[in-house]
Structures are given as C-alpha cells and as structure tokens.
Design a protein around this motif. Structure first.
Motif, PDB file in Angstrom:
ATOM      1  N   SER A  72       0.849  -1.190   0.000  1.00 51.41           N
ATOM      2  CA  SER A  72       0.000   0.000   0.000  1.00 51.41           C
ATOM      3  C   SER A  72       0.884   1.239   0.000  1.00 51.41           C
ATOM      4  O   SER A  72       1.808   1.347   0.801  1.00 51.41           O
ATOM      5  CB  SER A  72      -0.915  -0.006   1.235  1.00 51.41           C
ATOM      6  OG  SER A  72      -1.774   1.105   1.214  1.00 51.41           O
ATOM      7  N   ILE A  73       0.587   2.185  -0.896  1.00 51.39           N
ATOM      8  CA  ILE A  73       1.444   3.357  -1.088  1.00 51.39           C
ATOM      9  C   ILE A  73       0.611   4.636  -1.023  1.00 51.39           C
ATOM     10  O   ILE A  73      -0.437   4.736  -1.672  1.00 51.39           O
ATOM     11  CB  ILE A  73       2.174   3.292  -2.442  1.00 51.39           C
ATOM     12  CG1 ILE A  73       3.028   2.004  -2.541  1.00 51.39           C
ATOM     13  CG2 ILE A  73       3.041   4.533  -2.660  1.00 51.39           C
ATOM     14  CD1 ILE A  73       3.718   1.829  -3.891  1.00 51.39           C
ATOM     15  N   GLU A  74       1.084   5.586  -0.238  1.00 49.89           N
ATOM     16  CA  GLU A  74       0.517   6.936  -0.221  1.00 49.89           C
ATOM     17  C   GLU A  74       1.656   7.905  -0.550  1.00 49.89           C
ATOM     18  O   GLU A  74       2.649   7.965   0.175  1.00 49.89           O
ATOM     19  CB  GLU A  74      -0.100   7.281   1.130  1.00 49.89           C
ATOM     20  CG  GLU A  74      -0.700   8.684   1.149  1.00 49.89           C
ATOM     21  CD  GLU A  74      -1.301   9.072   2.491  1.00 49.89           C
ATOM     22  OE1 GLU A  74      -2.138   9.983   2.515  1.00 49.89           O
ATOM     23  OE2 GLU A  74      -0.929   8.458   3.513  1.00 49.89           O
ATOM     24  N   ILE A  75       1.488   8.662  -1.619  1.00 53.15           N
ATOM     25  CA  ILE A  75       2.526   9.577  -2.077  1.00 53.15           C
ATOM     26  C   ILE A  75       2.171  10.990  -1.626  1.00 53.15           C
ATOM     27  O   ILE A  75       1.210  11.586  -2.114  1.00 53.15           O
ATOM     28  CB  ILE A  75       2.679   9.524  -3.610  1.00 53.15           C
ATOM     29  CG1 ILE A  75       2.982   8.076  -4.058  1.00 53.15           C
ATOM     30  CG2 ILE A  75       3.782  10.466  -4.072  1.00 53.15           C
ATOM     31  CD1 ILE A  75       2.976   7.893  -5.556  1.00 53.15           C
ATOM     32  N   GLY A  76       2.923  11.518  -0.667  1.00 61.09           N
ATOM     33  CA  GLY A  76       2.710  12.870  -0.181  1.00 61.09           C
ATOM     34  C   GLY A  76       3.647  13.841  -0.872  1.00 61.09           C
ATOM     35  O   GLY A  76       4.572  13.449  -1.596  1.00 61.09           O
ATOM     36  N   TYR A  77       3.449  15.119  -0.635  1.00 60.19           N
ATOM     37  CA  TYR A  77       4.288  16.136  -1.272  1.00 60.19           C
ATOM     38  C   TYR A  77       5.753  16.012  -0.873  1.00 60.19           C
ATOM     39  O   TYR A  77       6.642  16.243  -1.686  1.00 60.19           O
ATOM     40  CB  TYR A  77       3.783  17.527  -0.897  1.00 60.19           C
ATOM     41  CG  TYR A  77       2.593  17.974  -1.705  1.00 60.19           C
ATOM     42  CD1 TYR A  77       2.748  18.545  -2.957  1.00 60.19           C
ATOM     43  CD2 TYR A  77       1.309  17.821  -1.211  1.00 60.19           C
ATOM     44  CE1 TYR A  77       1.665  18.955  -3.702  1.00 60.19           C
ATOM     45  CE2 TYR A  77       0.195  18.230  -1.956  1.00 60.19           C
ATOM     46  CZ  TYR A  77       0.391  18.791  -3.195  1.00 60.19           C
ATOM     47  OH  TYR A  77      -0.690  19.191  -3.933  1.00 60.19           O
ATOM     48  N   SER A  78       6.007  15.630   0.382  1.00 57.69           N
ATOM     49  CA  SER A  78       7.382  15.574   0.875  1.00 57.69           C
ATOM     50  C   SER A  78       7.867  14.153   1.107  1.00 57.69           C
ATOM     51  O   SER A  78       9.045  13.862   0.925  1.00 57.69           O
ATOM     52  CB  SER A  78       7.502  16.357   2.186  1.00 57.69           C
ATOM     53  OG  SER A  78       7.067  17.691   2.030  1.00 57.69           O
ATOM     54  N   LEU A  79       6.941  13.282   1.536  1.00 54.25           N
ATOM     55  CA  LEU A  79       7.321  11.921   1.911  1.00 54.25           C
ATOM     56  C   LEU A  79       6.361  10.914   1.295  1.00 54.25           C
ATOM     57  O   LEU A  79       5.151  11.148   1.232  1.00 54.25           O
ATOM     58  CB  LEU A  79       7.315  11.773   3.435  1.00 54.25           C
ATOM     59  CG  LEU A  79       8.303  12.652   4.214  1.00 54.25           C
ATOM     60  CD1 LEU A  79       7.973  12.632   5.694  1.00 54.25           C
ATOM     61  CD2 LEU A  79       9.732  12.186   3.969  1.00 54.25           C
ATOM     62  N   THR A  80       6.897   9.801   0.846  1.00 56.90           N
ATOM     63  CA  THR A  80       6.103   8.683   0.338  1.00 56.90           C
ATOM     64  C   THR A  80       6.084   7.590   1.388  1.00 56.90           C
ATOM     65  O   THR A  80       7.137   7.129   1.839  1.00 56.90           O
ATOM     66  CB  THR A  80       6.686   8.139  -0.973  1.00 56.90           C
ATOM     67  OG1 THR A  80       6.648   9.161  -1.971  1.00 56.90           O
ATOM     68  CG2 THR A  80       5.913   6.931  -1.462  1.00 56.90           C
ATOM     69  N   ARG A  81       4.871   7.188   1.800  1.00 59.53           N
ATOM     70  CA  ARG A  81       4.717   6.156   2.830  1.00 59.53           C
ATOM     71  C   ARG A  81       4.316   4.840   2.174  1.00 59.53           C
ATOM     72  O   ARG A  81       3.414   4.809   1.323  1.00 59.53           O
ATOM     73  CB  ARG A  81       3.644   6.570   3.841  1.00 59.53           C
ATOM     74  CG  ARG A  81       4.097   7.612   4.837  1.00 59.53           C
ATOM     75  CD  ARG A  81       4.052   9.017   4.299  1.00 59.53           C
ATOM     76  NE  ARG A  81       2.747   9.625   4.385  1.00 59.53           N
ATOM     77  CZ  ARG A  81       2.481  10.876   4.038  1.00 59.53           C
ATOM     78  NH1 ARG A  81       3.447  11.666   3.571  1.00 59.53           N
ATOM     79  NH2 ARG A  81       1.273  11.379   4.137  1.00 59.53           N
ATOM     80  N   VAL A  82       4.968   3.757   2.586  1.00 59.74           N
ATOM     81  CA  VAL A  82       4.723   2.441   1.991  1.00 59.74           C
ATOM     82  C   VAL A  82       4.573   1.406   3.106  1.00 59.74           C
ATOM     83  O   VAL A  82       5.372   1.390   4.047  1.00 59.74           O
ATOM     84  CB  VAL A  82       5.868   2.021   1.042  1.00 59.74           C
ATOM     85  CG1 VAL A  82       5.556   0.678   0.384  1.00 59.74           C
ATOM     86  CG2 VAL A  82       6.111   3.092  -0.021  1.00 59.74           C
TER      87      VAL A  82
END
Length: 549
Positions: free
Chosen positions: A7-17
C-alpha cells in the motif's frame, strides 16, 4: 492466510509504503518504510513519476524485502469530486446501476473522462416504502488514475485498487468511533481532511487547504534546530520536541488551525442536534508533538492522537510510537472504494467466426438460378428479405426476454423518484435564508469596515435589520455599499432608516449610529448583485447623509 498487498501513499514531501493484509477481517502491518518525494512528483494528487523516483521506490521495496505482488494506492486530491446523494432502497447489487444512471445529475461533466466509486453512508427514512440509501459518490478523472496504473506497471506490480484517503482512514477509525459522533482529522503536508463518523458510519468529509509544510519549513530554516536539513529530520525533531511552544512554529500552524476550526464550526452549526464527543488527529501532523493540544485550544473540544484502535494493533505493528503518517496507507488495503482500471470489453472475439448470419453462396446460387427465370427474381428477393426480418424478430424477442427482469426494478425506481421529487419540492417551500445565518454573519465579519460595531441584529424569514456604530458618515456609506454586495440580499432593498451623529467635544471623537434594513433574495436566487445599481444607491445614501449634516 489472507493475501498481502503493498500500500502506497505519495505525499508532497514523503512517500509512505506498507506491506499489509489485503481485504482481511483482521489487519496486520508486516513491513513499512518512508522515502522522500522529489519536488514535482505529486501535485494535488496528480502523479508525475520520474525514472529516478521509480528507481528509488524499487530499491526501497527490495531493501525492505516486500514481496507482495499487488499494490494499492491511496490518494488525496481536490480533483476527485464528491457528492452526498440519496437513492431508492434497491438491492445492493443494483446500487452501481442506479448511480451510473444518475451520474450526470451528480456531476455535470463529461463522465466518459471520469471513473465513479461510491461508499454507503447509511439509510434515511423509517418505513420500507420511504427508505433510501445515503451514498458518498466520488468521480475521479481517468487522466489522474492513469498515472497510478503506469507507476504500478513500472514497479512490476499488479494494481489491486486505488482508494480515496478519506475512506482509507475511515477503515482504521470506524471501530474506534462505533458509538456516538466523532471527528477524525487527517493532516498532511499541504492539505487536511476533516471527517465525521457517526455510530461507525462515514457521514461527512471536507478538505482544508492547509497542512504542516509551513511548520516543517520553519523548523528546517530555524537556527534553533541546526541539525534539521530535510523534511524527514524535521518531522523526527517535531515528534520528540514540542516545537509548537515556539512563536515561529505556532504562527506557521495558525492557518491550519483556523481552516480546521471553520470546517468544524460548519459541521456543528449544521448538525445542532448532534453532540461531537471527541476529535481524533491522524496523518503526518499527528506525529507532531503538541499539535493536538494546539487544536484542542482552538476548537474548544477534546482532541487526541489516533493511536490504539480495535482490530488494528498499530503500536505492535510499528516499532516506533509515531505511526500517524502510515494510518491511511495501512487502511487503504482493508476495503478500498475500488477505483481500478477496467479491462477492455469485447476482446477475444475471432474475426470471421460464426455470427448467426447467412452463407452468401447458396443465396447467390439460388438467385442465379432464379435469375434465369425472370418471373422468379422478385420472389427470390422476397424470400431473402423474409429470412432477414425473421432473424431480426428472433433477436428482438430474445432481447425483450432479457429486459423483462428490469421492468419491476424500473417501475419501483420511477415511483420512488416521483415520491422523492414531491418531498423535495415540499421541502423547497420551507427553505429560507435563516438557514444560512452563520454564513451571513461570517460574510458580515469579512466585508464590514474594521471599525464597525454591530449594536443589534435581527433576522426574519423576509429580511434583516442591523443597528451599527461607526466613526464617520463615510464609513456608514461604505458599510451600506458592502451590504449591497451580499448575494443573499436584494441590493435595492438595502435602506438606511436613521442616522444619528454624536460628537464628544471633550474627547474630540465622533460616533455615528445608523440602522439598516434589507430584504432577502429568494433562497433559490443566487444572482450576483448589479454593481451599477449598487453604485447609484450608494450615491443616493451619500447624498442623504450630506443633507442630514
């Protein structure tokens, strides 16, 4: 054992996986990591994945030993339109058909360029005949979704689903908020999401165009924390130190707190009979120490960080005490809304296969033979035409048989729609501008000159009367001019009933008291006031004020 998904959430500063169980009853996070998101990769949910970013993700996946073959993305974007709608209480497997049939009413756009998804918010109406579904319907641009399909392909992963971040957080928080009404606020770098969960049901969502990026930049640039050179280090510093106690960080968070307060006030004012029990904070902002307390003092509610929730052993899954940034990422795999690339229809049909048509050779031969007999030519054509009509008749009968099952559903839908339109029309007759009184007062606060003091305020279903104190007659004229710019008021009806000037010779001050009355526009009339009309009326008021002098 349930299958796993990345599962991936791509934020403006950090990408969380995260690597999590996919659509399982119980949820476990196996592995997780966070990498920087380069500038320009994401913009309001729109993805532009550079080759360097893809390579960085591949390397991080390999280093973290994530071997799942499916991937789920969760996204937050102002480009995803949402509508809360009610539909007839049909069978659940028919909801998608009803939503598709009415989609053009929900979203007046070219729907061929969008993909729809929905979430059942609950039901309204008590009796079976009056019962309806309340849905949250979302429309995502295909151009936005296509980039995530491409990223999944570049990562050599199978795209399982694309979820809306609000739904992702709801899947984690719903059991925590199974009773009463609670608000959940997801705070990210440049935006926030305010959600209401009532008795375990997702009932409300609004976006706030502020996040914690300004506060993060303040920490990076401050001389106080010289060791912080990037976003990740700044977030870690803010997790262990209450940076909100410093004036510069607190000032950077004020727009965020104010934006969230306005949405919370809006929800409370429109749900006067609903008591909000608690507000939970999650997302990247939840890891910032002191932010929950700052919001609590701004909102006058009990605010706490979303940590332990039923069926989600977050503290055990994450080896640090700071896991707010991963909550949406983990929840996306639980029950995603289902934005997913559709397979092309009609593939696999072989060209030249049997289509139920006629073999032209016998016909040609027959026509040739019958052509030798001049009198039989017309008969041959009639026979051929009869066969074509007979074939068409058989096809129509088969189609009619297939559609018969839809007739009761359609009749039920039209009857329900007629009742709904009748009730809506009845409700429309009861609407009045007093329902928008909070918005009117906010507009009054925004547009009135700074030194205006409202002495009294009276509102009826027909109009409004306001008594005000100002420092001069020119300020009084300015206030009247501003009132004529209100969309809810008829400009020509804004009249000054009395003007009293009070001069304090000892103090050397002047105070002007005046009363204004105005008539509301019809609640369905949202026309923009005529500037020429406003100017003429304002000139008349100025002239009247001059005469009184």
């Amino acid at each position: 054992m349930a299958g796993k998904a990345i599962s991936i959430e791509i934020g403006y500063s950090l990408t969380r996986v995260c690597e999590v169980d996919y659509k399982a009853k119980t949820h476990k996070v196996y592995r997780y990591f966070m990498i920087p998101t380069p500038s320009g990769v994401i913009n309001d949910g729109v993805l532009t994945a550079s080759p360097e970013y893809v390579d960085a993700l591949k390397s991080a996946l390999a280093e973290s030993k994530m071997k799942a073959k499916q991937v789920v993305f969760t996204i937050t974007s102002g480009r995803i339109a949402s509508r809360e709608v009610t539909i007839p209480f049909v069978k659940e497997n028919r909801i998608a058909d009803v939503v598709s049939a009415n989609a053009s009413d929900y979203f007046p756009v070219d729907l061929s360029q969008y993909q729809l998804a929905y979430n059942i918010l609950g039901t309204v109406g008590e009796e079976k005949t009056a019962k309806q579904y309340k849905l949250l319907v979302l429309a995502a641009p295909l151009a936005l979704l296509d980039k995530y399909y491409d990223l999944a392909k570049a990562l050599k992963l199978e795209l399982a689903a694309i979820d809306y971040a609000g739904n992702s957080v709801f899947q984690v928080a719903k059991d925590k908020c199974s009773t009463g009404t609670n608000l959940v606020i997801k705070i990210d770098e440049r935006s926030s999401l305010v959600m209401a969960i009532q008795n375990g049901t997702f009932t409300f969502t609004r976006n706030v165009a502020y996040g914690v990026d300004e506060a993060i930049d303040t920490v990076i640039e401050s001389e106080r924390w010289k060791d912080c050179t990037n976003v990740r280090e700044a977030v870690d510093t803010m997790s262990f130190n209450d940076c909100t106690l410093t004036e510069e960080v607190r000032g950077a968070l004020e727009p965020l707190a104010g934006g969230i307060a306005r949405v919370v006030d809006y929800y409370v004012s429109h749900n006067a009979n609903t008591q909000v029990e608690k507000i939970y904070v999650t997302g990247l902002g939840a890891d910032i120490k002191g932010l929950a307390e700052l919001l609590g003092s701004e909102l006058n509610f009990e605010v706490e960080v979303l940590r332990q929730v039923p069926n989600w052993n977050l503290d055990k899954s994450f080896r640090t005490q700071f896991h707010g940034a991963y909550v949406a990422c983990a929840g996306a795999a639980a029950a995603p809304l289902g934005f997913k690339q559709e397979t092309e229809k009609g593939k696999g049909k072989e060209k030249g296969g049997s289509q139920g048509g006629l073999n032209p050779a016998p016909i040609a031969y027959t026509l040739l033979v019958m052509g030798l007999i001049a009198a039989g030519a017309l008969s041959g054509f009639s026979i051929w035409r009869y066969m074509q009509v007979q074939k068409e008749n058989m096809e129509l009968k088969a189609q009619n048989s297939d559609l018969e099952a839809i007739i009761p559903i359609y009749n039920e839908y039209t009857a329900t729609l007629t009742s709904y339109n009748l009730v809506t029309a009845m409700y429309g007759q009861t609407e009045n501008r007093n329902e928008e009184l909070v918005e009117f007062l906010e507009e009054l606060e925004d547009k009135m000159p700074s030194d205006v003091h409202v002495v009294s305020f009276t509102s009826t279903i027909d109009g409004v009367a306001i008594n005000m104190d100002v420092s001069s007659k020119s300020e009084a004229a300015s206030a009247v001019e501003q009132l004529r710019s209100f969309n809810s008021l008829i400009p020509s009806s804004v009249t000054v009933n009395s003007v009293v000037e009070d001069i304090d010779e000892e103090a050397g001050t002047v105070s002007v008291n005046f009363s204004v009355a105005a008539i509301y526009r019809d609640v369905h009339d949202n026309a923009v006031p005529d500037e020429t009309e406003d100017a003429d009326d304002t000139d008349a008021d100025n002239a009247a004020a001059t005469e009184e002098e």
